[in-house]
Design a protein around this motif. Structure first.
Motif, PDB file in Angstrom:
ATOM      1  N   SER A  45      -3.193   4.010   2.501  1.00  0.00           N
ATOM      2  CA  SER A  45      -4.137   3.346   1.604  1.00  0.00           C
ATOM      3  C   SER A  45      -3.598   1.971   1.227  1.00  0.00           C
ATOM      4  CB  SER A  45      -4.336   4.198   0.348  1.00  0.00           C
ATOM      5  OG  SER A  45      -5.089   3.513  -0.607  1.00  0.00           O
ATOM      6  N   GLY A  56       0.814  -1.202   0.000  1.00  0.00           N
ATOM      7  CA  GLY A  56       0.000   0.000   0.000  1.00  0.00           C
ATOM      8  C   GLY A  56       0.846   1.249   0.000  1.00  0.00           C
ATOM      9  N   THR A  67      -3.338  -1.409  -1.106  1.00  0.00           N
ATOM     10  CA  THR A  67      -3.486  -1.660  -2.544  1.00  0.00           C
ATOM     11  C   THR A  67      -3.764  -3.131  -2.786  1.00  0.00           C
ATOM     12  OG1 THR A  67      -1.095  -1.902  -2.753  1.00  0.00           O
ATOM     13  CG2 THR A  67      -2.038   0.232  -3.297  1.00  0.00           C
ATOM     14  N   SER A 113       4.805   4.221  -2.004  1.00  0.00           N
ATOM     15  CA  SER A 113       4.248   2.898  -2.276  1.00  0.00           C
ATOM     16  C   SER A 113       5.239   1.843  -1.792  1.00  0.00           C
ATOM     17  CB  SER A 113       3.998   2.740  -3.776  1.00  0.00           C
ATOM     18  OG  SER A 113       3.546   1.434  -4.055  1.00  0.00           O
TER      19      SER A 113
END
Length: 93
Positions: A91, A2, A93, A56
């Motif tokens: 967030s 994420g 992923t 990321s």
């Protein structure tokens, strides 16, 4: 996996003209270079250097923090109140 908000602070004591900064590394490669300073006071100065960002990361990634001072006689300050690393998942992923 994420997107993660990474943040680190490294505190230094410098007594002369020195260049200093802090860096985040991802999997052994420099990811971001943060605060950069140049002390010219000649006295004892304390600086808190920081770097942060949203990056990321995969499950297999690893993060390292490096502080740099161009002197063999100056010091990075250790201890949870002076030098630390924190992160949070922004967030998945």
């Amino acid at each position: 996996a994420g997107f993660y908000n990474l943040h680190t602070v490294v505190q230094t004591f410098v007594t002369a003209s020195q260049i200093y900064y802090v860096m985040l590394y991802k999997n052994g490669a420099e990811l971001r270079r943060g605060s950069y300073g140049f002390s010219t006071s000649g006295g004892i100065d304390t600086y808190s250097l920081d770097v942060s960002g949203v990056f990321s990361l995969a499950a297999s990634d690893y993060i390292q923090v490096y502080g740099y001072i161009n002197s063999s006689t100056e010091a990075l300050v250790v201890g949870v109140l002076n030098t630390y690393f924190d992160f949070c998942l922004v967030s998945a992923t």
